[in-house]
Design a protein around this motif. Structure first.
Motif, PDB file in Angstrom:
ATOM      1  N   ALA A 114       0.840  -1.209   0.000  1.00 44.60           N
ATOM      2  CA  ALA A 114       0.000   0.000   0.000  1.00 44.60           C
ATOM      3  C   ALA A 114       0.870   1.252   0.000  1.00 44.60           C
ATOM      4  CB  ALA A 114      -0.929  -0.013   1.215  1.00 44.60           C
ATOM      5  N   PHE A 115       1.983   1.227   0.735  1.00 52.06           N
ATOM      6  CA  PHE A 115       2.911   2.357   0.747  1.00 52.06           C
ATOM      7  C   PHE A 115       3.511   2.561  -0.642  1.00 52.06           C
ATOM      8  CE2 PHE A 115       7.225   4.031   1.037  1.00 52.06           C
ATOM      9  CZ  PHE A 115       7.015   5.204   1.747  1.00 52.06           C
ATOM     10  N   ILE A 116       3.941   1.472  -1.276  1.00 50.11           N
ATOM     11  CA  ILE A 116       4.525   1.557  -2.617  1.00 50.11           C
ATOM     12  C   ILE A 116       3.505   2.127  -3.598  1.00 50.11           C
ATOM     13  CG2 ILE A 116       5.358   0.186  -4.570  1.00 50.11           C
ATOM     14  CD1 ILE A 116       6.653  -1.705  -2.532  1.00 50.11           C
ATOM     15  N   SER A 117       2.270   1.634  -3.530  1.00 48.73           N
ATOM     16  CA  SER A 117       1.218   2.101  -4.434  1.00 48.73           C
ATOM     17  C   SER A 117       0.938   3.584  -4.227  1.00 48.73           C
ATOM     18  CB  SER A 117      -0.053   1.280  -4.195  1.00 48.73           C
ATOM     19  OG  SER A 117      -1.110   1.749  -5.004  1.00 48.73           O
ATOM     20  N   ALA A 118       0.880   4.020  -2.959  1.00 47.11           N
ATOM     21  CA  ALA A 118       0.596   5.428  -2.664  1.00 47.11           C
ATOM     22  C   ALA A 118       1.743   6.322  -3.136  1.00 47.11           C
ATOM     23  CB  ALA A 118       0.370   5.606  -1.166  1.00 47.11           C
ATOM     24  N   TYR A 119       2.977   5.868  -2.947  1.00 49.34           N
ATOM     25  CA  TYR A 119       4.118   6.670  -3.401  1.00 49.34           C
ATOM     26  C   TYR A 119       4.123   6.772  -4.924  1.00 49.34           C
ATOM     27  CZ  TYR A 119       8.707   8.448  -4.456  1.00 49.34           C
ATOM     28  OH  TYR A 119       9.710   9.213  -4.970  1.00 49.34           O
ATOM     29  N   ASN A 120       3.903   5.647  -5.595  1.00 52.91           N
ATOM     30  CA  ASN A 120       3.920   5.652  -7.067  1.00 52.91           C
ATOM     31  C   ASN A 120       2.831   6.558  -7.630  1.00 52.91           C
ATOM     32  OD1 ASN A 120       6.069   3.916  -7.058  1.00 52.91           O
ATOM     33  ND2 ASN A 120       4.893   2.087  -7.601  1.00 52.91           N
ATOM     34  N   ALA A 121       1.686   6.629  -6.945  1.00 49.68           N
ATOM     35  CA  ALA A 121       0.576   7.455  -7.427  1.00 49.68           C
ATOM     36  C   ALA A 121       0.970   8.932  -7.459  1.00 49.68           C
ATOM     37  CB  ALA A 121      -0.659   7.245  -6.562  1.00 49.68           C
ATOM     38  N   ILE A 122       1.558   9.441  -6.392  1.00 49.88           N
ATOM     39  CA  ILE A 122       1.947  10.850  -6.360  1.00 49.88           C
ATOM     40  C   ILE A 122       3.154  11.095  -7.256  1.00 49.88           C
ATOM     41  CG2 ILE A 122       3.232  10.459  -4.198  1.00 49.88           C
ATOM     42  CD1 ILE A 122       1.683  13.769  -5.428  1.00 49.88           C
ATOM     43  N   ASN A 123       4.083  10.148  -7.289  1.00 52.24           N
ATOM     44  CA  ASN A 123       5.270  10.324  -8.123  1.00 52.24           C
ATOM     45  C   ASN A 123       4.899  10.356  -9.601  1.00 52.24           C
ATOM     46  OD1 ASN A 123       8.312  10.280  -8.454  1.00 52.24           O
ATOM     47  ND2 ASN A 123       7.777   8.445  -9.607  1.00 52.24           N
ATOM     48  N   GLN A 124       3.996   9.461 -10.032  1.00 50.09           N
ATOM     49  CA  GLN A 124       3.600   9.418 -11.429  1.00 50.09           C
ATOM     50  C   GLN A 124       2.798  10.654 -11.809  1.00 50.09           C
ATOM     51  OE1 GLN A 124       4.747   7.006 -13.585  1.00 50.09           O
ATOM     52  NE2 GLN A 124       3.979   8.542 -15.035  1.00 50.09           N
ATOM     53  N   ALA A 125       1.949  11.122 -10.882  1.00 57.31           N
ATOM     54  CA  ALA A 125       1.177  12.342 -11.146  1.00 57.31           C
ATOM     55  C   ALA A 125       2.106  13.522 -11.375  1.00 57.31           C
ATOM     56  CB  ALA A 125       0.236  12.622  -9.983  1.00 57.31           C
ATOM     57  N   LEU A 126       3.169  13.606 -10.593  1.00 55.94           N
ATOM     58  CA  LEU A 126       4.153  14.684 -10.766  1.00 55.94           C
ATOM     59  C   LEU A 126       4.937  14.503 -12.061  1.00 55.94           C
ATOM     60  CD1 LEU A 126       5.346  14.937  -7.065  1.00 55.94           C
ATOM     61  CD2 LEU A 126       4.283  16.780  -8.378  1.00 55.94           C
ATOM     62  N   ASN A 127       5.263  13.248 -12.388  1.00 53.10           N
ATOM     63  CA  ASN A 127       5.943  12.992 -13.659  1.00 53.10           C
ATOM     64  C   ASN A 127       5.120  13.490 -14.832  1.00 53.10           C
ATOM     65  OD1 ASN A 127       8.158  11.785 -12.487  1.00 53.10           O
ATOM     66  ND2 ASN A 127       7.449   9.691 -12.805  1.00 53.10           N
ATOM     67  N   ASP A 128       3.815  13.212 -14.800  1.00 58.81           N
ATOM     68  CA  ASP A 128       2.941  13.537 -15.927  1.00 58.81           C
ATOM     69  C   ASP A 128       2.832  15.044 -16.161  1.00 58.81           C
ATOM     70  OD1 ASP A 128       2.483  10.858 -16.343  1.00 58.81           O
ATOM     71  OD2 ASP A 128       0.585  10.819 -15.248  1.00 58.81           O
ATOM     72  N   VAL A 129       2.765  15.832 -15.084  1.00 57.75           N
ATOM     73  CA  VAL A 129       2.531  17.277 -15.259  1.00 57.75           C
ATOM     74  C   VAL A 129       3.824  18.071 -15.426  1.00 57.75           C
ATOM     75  CG1 VAL A 129       0.338  17.250 -14.016  1.00 57.75           C
ATOM     76  CG2 VAL A 129       2.462  17.690 -12.764  1.00 57.75           C
ATOM     77  N   THR A 130       4.969  17.441 -15.218  1.00 59.38           N
ATOM     78  CA  THR A 130       6.230  18.177 -15.353  1.00 59.38           C
ATOM     79  C   THR A 130       7.046  17.743 -16.574  1.00 59.38           C
ATOM     80  OG1 THR A 130       7.342  16.603 -13.868  1.00 59.38           O
ATOM     81  CG2 THR A 130       6.423  18.593 -12.870  1.00 59.38           C
ATOM     82  N   LYS A 131       6.538  16.780 -17.337  1.00 60.84           N
ATOM     83  CA  LYS A 131       7.327  16.263 -18.463  1.00 60.84           C
ATOM     84  C   LYS A 131       7.169  17.144 -19.714  1.00 60.84           C
ATOM     85  CE  LYS A 131       3.703  13.191 -20.273  1.00 60.84           C
ATOM     86  NZ  LYS A 131       3.300  11.794 -20.518  1.00 60.84           N
ATOM     87  N   TYR A 132       8.091  16.976 -20.634  1.00 59.13           N
ATOM     88  CA  TYR A 132       8.003  17.607 -21.954  1.00 59.13           C
ATOM     89  C   TYR A 132       7.966  16.495 -22.982  1.00 59.13           C
ATOM     90  CZ  TYR A 132       8.926  20.407 -26.087  1.00 59.13           C
ATOM     91  OH  TYR A 132       8.826  20.997 -27.322  1.00 59.13           O
ATOM     92  N   ASP A 133       6.904  16.469 -23.784  1.00 64.23           N
ATOM     93  CA  ASP A 133       6.722  15.419 -24.787  1.00 64.23           C
ATOM     94  C   ASP A 133       7.420  15.830 -26.074  1.00 64.23           C
ATOM     95  OD1 ASP A 133       5.742  13.648 -26.763  1.00 64.23           O
ATOM     96  OD2 ASP A 133       3.935  13.266 -25.566  1.00 64.23           O
ATOM     97  N   GLN A 134       8.526  15.146 -26.372  1.00 64.78           N
ATOM     98  CA  GLN A 134       9.293  15.474 -27.576  1.00 64.78           C
ATOM     99  C   GLN A 134       8.498  15.184 -28.841  1.00 64.78           C
ATOM    100  OE1 GLN A 134      12.079  16.976 -27.928  1.00 64.78           O
ATOM    101  NE2 GLN A 134      13.072  16.897 -25.921  1.00 64.78           N
TER     102      GLN A 134
END
Length: 477
Positions: free
Chosen positions: A284-304
């Motif tokens: 559950a800890f891993i899932s919760a961490y991945n959820a916030i980390n992936q959300a941050l990845n999605d909004v801060t990335k640049y799609d080449q």
């Protein structure tokens, strides 16, 4: 906006006055479009950080479970014959085993009156009195309990259905029902609770003055058939035990076994430590961490590929949040032999071979199972040594980071204030521009109206002069 389409005499015939005013007003309002776009962008960021806050809150809860002693006291309770005896155990219960036999199941007292016929007739006036207590011995002797008596007043026009309704509304400790059969209607009573101490006694004070005959209200009591309540009876390793219900919750510390069937042979009950709860909490800890980390990845990335940037690409606050959480993962437990997440099987997704790692976590089940061969060490890693401080363990340290982020004066609260101030300033700017445009529209409308009026007057004067010249020329000729 005032319309000049009907003036015609002054400017209206040749000049698009409405168009001139609208063009001037639109020019003043032009910055509003950009301000609205900025407000929409700010609101999108507010929504994004609101999502982040929710995800961090979930992550904090997951860390709390790893830091809580409850999550480390999981036990598994099993019954050799669950169809006869079910079992459960609270966290922290000692590992144990014992045998159970069931001699009888708990039963509630019940009684049924003689039949009343014809049906739906008035049963007669009087008072029914209900006492709650215990029936014991042979013949049965009633011992009054501490609840006291409850009186139910019955009127002369009440039918059996009315009596049932009054009994059920009286909180007398029994449930009443009308039972219909070929002989007529009967009053069926049942104690609300099983066991010998939840018995009841019904007495009647008939309005006809005789409470022992088969007439009037007495018919509901005299001649009634009663089955008395009994406790559940069992043996635990040969020792006799009883319970007012079929659940024996105080017999073996931390364990509740429930009688479902009478069985004269031994039913083996066992209680053992259960590490599945630990694994579930780690996942559950891993899932919760991945959820916030992936959300941050999605909004801060640049799609080449599409040449588009995420909503918060380059946003310092989003980058700070992600770095704060990633740094917290490096927290070292100062308790026990295990020091890092990797030592308990929580590793980076993709490992070293991942060219573009996401930063997500995954559970190396082989390493986790190896660490769980010594569950006390894993427990110490997450929540510190027994008797020590939870802040010494990884979960406690990580939780303190999330608490600061979520605090009333923390990261998210500060970010919210900044965005609120930005939106207020934006709204004020839009209001100021709209006010300026409105004043300009009124001013231009007034000016063009005055000009049109003046031109109309000049046109009239010009026509008069032309007429006079024509008349003078005719006179002179």
């Amino acid at each position: 906006m005032a319309s000049f389409s009907s003036i015609g005499i002054g400017l209206g015939g040749n000049v698009d006055v409405n168009g001139l005013i609208k063009a001037s007003v639109d020019a003043v309002k032009a910055p509003v479009t950009k301000l609205n776009q900025q407000a929409a962008m700010t609101n999108a960021k507010v929504s994004a950080f609101g999502q982040f806050k929710s995800l961090v809150s979930t992550l904090a809860d997951a860390a709390s479970k790893l830091a809580s002693v409850t999550g480390w006291n999981g036990v598994s309770a099993t019954s050799a014959k669950p169809e006869a005896v079910s079992v459960s155990a609270v966290g922290g219960a000692a590992a144990t085993s014992f045998n159970v036999q069931i001699q009888s199941l708990a039963k509630a007292q019940s009684s049924i009156s003689v039949a009343l016929s014809p049906v739906s007739q008035a049963v007669g006036a009087g008072t029914l009195t209900f006492d709650i207590g215990k029936w014991s011995g042979e013949p049965k002797v009633f011992t009054m309990g501490s609840a006291g008596a409850v009186n139910v007043e019955i009127s002369a026009t009440d039918t059996l259905a009315d009596v049932v309704s009054k009994i059920n509304g009286s909180k007398a400790g029994v449930t009443a029902t009308v039972l219909s059969d070929a002989a007529g209607e009967r009053l069926l009573l049942r104690s609300n609770t099983t066991g010998e101490n939840a018995g009841y006694r019904v007495s009647v004070a008939d309005s006809d003055g005789v409470s022992t005959d088969a007439a009037g209200l007495s018919r509901l009591v005299v001649g009634a058939t009663t089955e008395y309540g009994v406790d559940a009876r069992a043996t635990v390793n040969g020792v006799a035990v009883t319970s007012a219900t079929n659940a024996f919750s105080n017999t073996v510390a931390g364990v509740t076994f429930t009688a479902l069937q009478v069985i004269g042979s031994d039913v083996a009950i066992s209680v053992s430590k259960d590490s599945s709860a630990v694994k579930k909490n780690v996942e559950a800890f891993i899932s919760a961490y991945n959820a916030i980390n992936q959300a941050l990845n999605d909004v801060t990335k640049y799609d080449q590929g599409t040449k588009t940037a995420g909503l918060l690409q380059g946003d310092s606050a989003a980058v700070t949040l992600q770095n704060t959480l990633r740094t917290a993962l490096q927290s070292v437990s100062t308790a026990g032999a295990l020091r890092t997440l990797s030592s308990v099987g929580v590793v980076s997704e993709g490992g070293l071979g991942n060219v573009s790692p996401t930063g997500n976590l995954t559970l190396d089940i082989t390493k986790f199972n190896k660490a769980m061969e010594n569950p006390d060490e894993v427990k110490a890693f997450f929540r510190g040594l027994e008797g020590g401080s939870v802040a010494d363990g990884f979960a406690g340290r990580f939780k303190s980071v999330t608490d600061k982020l979520l605090a009333n004066d923390g990261f998210f609260a500060s970010k919210t204030k900044v965005y609120e101030q930005t939106l207020k300033l934006n709204a004020k700017d839009v209001e100021a521009i709209n006010d300026r445009a409105e004043r300009l529209e009124k001013s231009l409308t007034a000016r063009y109206t005055a000009l049109d009026t003046k031109m109309s007057s000049l046109n009239a004067l010009n026509a008069y002069i032309a007429q006079q010249v024509t008349t003078w020329n005719k006179t002179s000729g």
